[in-house]
Scaffold this motif. Sequence first.
Motif, mmCIF file in Angstrom:
data_model
loop_
_atom_site.group_PDB
_atom_site.id
_atom_site.type_symbol
_atom_site.label_atom_id
_atom_site.label_comp_id
_atom_site.label_asym_id
_atom_site.label_seq_id
_atom_site.Cartn_x
_atom_site.Cartn_y
_atom_site.Cartn_z
ATOM 1 N N LYS A 184 36.175 -28.998 -132.823
ATOM 2 C CA LYS A 184 35.179 -29.862 -133.472
ATOM 3 C C LYS A 184 34.446 -30.730 -132.460
ATOM 4 O O LYS A 184 33.228 -30.919 -132.555
ATOM 5 C CB LYS A 184 35.842 -30.749 -134.528
ATOM 6 C CG LYS A 184 36.247 -30.012 -135.779
ATOM 7 C CD LYS A 184 36.865 -31.001 -136.751
ATOM 8 C CE LYS A 184 37.196 -30.398 -138.069
ATOM 9 N NZ LYS A 184 37.717 -31.414 -139.007
ATOM 10 N N GLU A 185 35.169 -31.239 -131.482
ATOM 11 C CA GLU A 185 34.530 -32.074 -130.460
ATOM 12 C C GLU A 185 33.528 -31.260 -129.638
ATOM 13 O O GLU A 185 32.429 -31.725 -129.361
ATOM 14 C CB GLU A 185 35.589 -32.686 -129.545
ATOM 15 C CG GLU A 185 34.988 -33.599 -128.487
ATOM 16 C CD GLU A 185 36.043 -34.200 -127.565
ATOM 17 O OE1 GLU A 185 35.696 -34.443 -126.402
ATOM 18 O OE2 GLU A 185 37.180 -34.422 -128.007
ATOM 19 N N VAL B 21 42.033 -27.595 -133.335
ATOM 20 C CA VAL B 21 40.893 -27.795 -134.232
ATOM 21 C C VAL B 21 40.104 -29.031 -133.825
ATOM 22 O O VAL B 21 38.862 -29.019 -133.821
ATOM 23 C CB VAL B 21 41.358 -27.871 -135.704
ATOM 24 C CG1 VAL B 21 40.253 -28.381 -136.612
ATOM 25 C CG2 VAL B 21 41.842 -26.499 -136.162
ATOM 26 N N GLU B 22 40.797 -30.084 -133.439
ATOM 27 C CA GLU B 22 40.107 -31.311 -133.002
ATOM 28 C C GLU B 22 39.252 -31.036 -131.767
ATOM 29 O O GLU B 22 38.117 -31.506 -131.663
ATOM 30 C CB GLU B 22 41.133 -32.418 -132.729
ATOM 31 C CG GLU B 22 40.514 -33.770 -132.545
ATOM 32 C CD GLU B 22 39.711 -34.240 -133.753
ATOM 33 O OE1 GLU B 22 38.649 -34.850 -133.537
ATOM 34 O OE2 GLU B 22 40.120 -33.986 -134.904
ATOM 35 N N ASP C 85 30.693 -32.154 -143.330
ATOM 36 C CA ASP C 85 31.222 -31.226 -142.341
ATOM 37 C C ASP C 85 32.640 -30.761 -142.641
ATOM 38 O O ASP C 85 33.063 -29.727 -142.163
ATOM 39 C CB ASP C 85 31.209 -31.873 -140.955
ATOM 40 C CG ASP C 85 29.790 -32.115 -140.469
ATOM 41 O OD1 ASP C 85 28.869 -31.490 -141.012
ATOM 42 O OD2 ASP C 85 29.617 -32.932 -139.548
ATOM 43 N N ASP C 86 33.400 -31.530 -143.423
ATOM 44 C CA ASP C 86 34.804 -31.179 -143.623
ATOM 45 C C ASP C 86 35.099 -30.562 -144.987
ATOM 46 O O ASP C 86 36.247 -30.441 -145.389
ATOM 47 C CB ASP C 86 35.691 -32.400 -143.393
ATOM 48 C CG ASP C 86 35.315 -33.572 -144.289
ATOM 49 O OD1 ASP C 86 34.313 -33.488 -145.013
ATOM 50 O OD2 ASP C 86 36.043 -34.575 -144.235
ATOM 51 N N GLU D 89 37.590 -26.985 -145.398
ATOM 52 C CA GLU D 89 38.145 -26.561 -144.111
ATOM 53 C C GLU D 89 39.534 -25.986 -144.307
ATOM 54 O O GLU D 89 40.264 -26.400 -145.208
ATOM 55 C CB GLU D 89 38.257 -27.750 -143.144
ATOM 56 C CG GLU D 89 36.936 -28.202 -142.602
ATOM 57 C CD GLU D 89 37.106 -29.324 -141.585
ATOM 58 O OE1 GLU D 89 38.245 -29.782 -141.330
ATOM 59 O OE2 GLU D 89 36.074 -29.746 -141.041
ATOM 60 N N ARG E 31 26.055 -28.380 -131.572
ATOM 61 C CA ARG E 31 25.181 -28.856 -132.650
ATOM 62 C C ARG E 31 23.876 -29.471 -132.160
ATOM 63 O O ARG E 31 22.830 -29.219 -132.763
ATOM 64 C CB ARG E 31 25.937 -29.823 -133.556
ATOM 65 C CG ARG E 31 27.003 -29.094 -134.373
ATOM 66 C CD ARG E 31 27.740 -29.991 -135.305
ATOM 67 N NE ARG E 31 26.930 -30.236 -136.500
ATOM 68 C CZ ARG E 31 27.236 -31.130 -137.418
ATOM 69 N NH1 ARG E 31 28.314 -31.873 -137.283
ATOM 70 N NH2 ARG E 31 26.473 -31.273 -138.473
ATOM 71 N N GLU F 217 30.480 -30.604 -131.782
ATOM 72 C CA GLU F 217 29.695 -31.825 -131.980
ATOM 73 C C GLU F 217 28.905 -32.217 -130.731
ATOM 74 O O GLU F 217 27.753 -32.632 -130.827
ATOM 75 C CB GLU F 217 30.624 -32.964 -132.404
ATOM 76 C CG GLU F 217 29.918 -34.166 -132.941
ATOM 77 C CD GLU F 217 29.185 -33.899 -134.254
ATOM 78 O OE1 GLU F 217 28.086 -34.455 -134.418
ATOM 79 O OE2 GLU F 217 29.675 -33.137 -135.094
ATOM 80 N N THR G 270 28.541 -25.614 -138.482
ATOM 81 C CA THR G 270 29.666 -26.484 -138.784
ATOM 82 C C THR G 270 30.971 -25.703 -138.829
ATOM 83 O O THR G 270 30.996 -24.526 -139.177
ATOM 84 C CB THR G 270 29.459 -27.219 -140.129
ATOM 85 O OG1 THR G 270 29.230 -26.263 -141.156
ATOM 86 C CG2 THR G 270 28.279 -28.182 -140.051
ATOM 87 N N PHE G 271 32.030 -26.405 -138.490
ATOM 88 C CA PHE G 271 33.373 -25.835 -138.507
ATOM 89 C C PHE G 271 33.819 -25.612 -139.948
ATOM 90 O O PHE G 271 33.645 -26.465 -140.795
ATOM 91 C CB PHE G 271 34.339 -26.794 -137.805
ATOM 92 C CG PHE G 271 35.763 -26.353 -137.852
ATOM 93 C CD1 PHE G 271 36.242 -25.429 -136.948
ATOM 94 C CD2 PHE G 271 36.635 -26.869 -138.807
ATOM 95 C CE1 PHE G 271 37.576 -25.020 -136.984
ATOM 96 C CE2 PHE G 271 37.968 -26.466 -138.852
ATOM 97 C CZ PHE G 271 38.423 -25.536 -137.944
#
Length: 186
Positions: A119-120, A115-116, A101-102, A105, A127, A123, A138-139
């Motif tokens: 992503k949360e 960004v956190e 996933d990363d 980036e 997703r 997720e 995905t990010f």
Amino acid sequence: MFIQTEATPNPATLKFLPGRVVLPEGTLDLRAGEDASRSPLAERLFAIDGVAAVFFGYDFITVTKASGEWQHLKPAILGAIMEHFMSGAPLLRENATVDTDDADEFFAEEDAATVETIKELLETRVRPAVAGDGGDITFRGYRDGVVYLAMKGSCSGCPSSTATLKHGIQNLLQHFLPDVREVEAV
């Protein structure tokens, strides 16, 4: 062995559920036959005339067709999946990697908290729903208020993916993060 099939929002893609874990960690999106060497099952599927892409998720496989009708392709695909799992062969060849996933980036260090949160939200809220349709999102990055996402599996090339991005994901992110101006597919 009983393999269920499900339609996806993308008419060119079917989701196959073999009733067992397919890929325990990550995903694997194979968009061309040349990529199939990473997986014996992918090689079997790409050997079927008309198969254009293969995507492996946790407990499902999506197959995208380039040509042909599903009533002609589906029996061959089901046979290939069944033969693979009955043989006991591994899904991935030794040293083959899954998509992480990363990978690649991009975002500015000062945007790390935003960004956190992005992503949360992806997720926990996006997703799981997208996996239900045989795909993954995905990010990839965040810059100047624009969130960049990668569409995989049945989401890639799906006619409704733009609506999902613009009306679903963009609205969700803007609700929680007013700094988000737009969501783009990469």
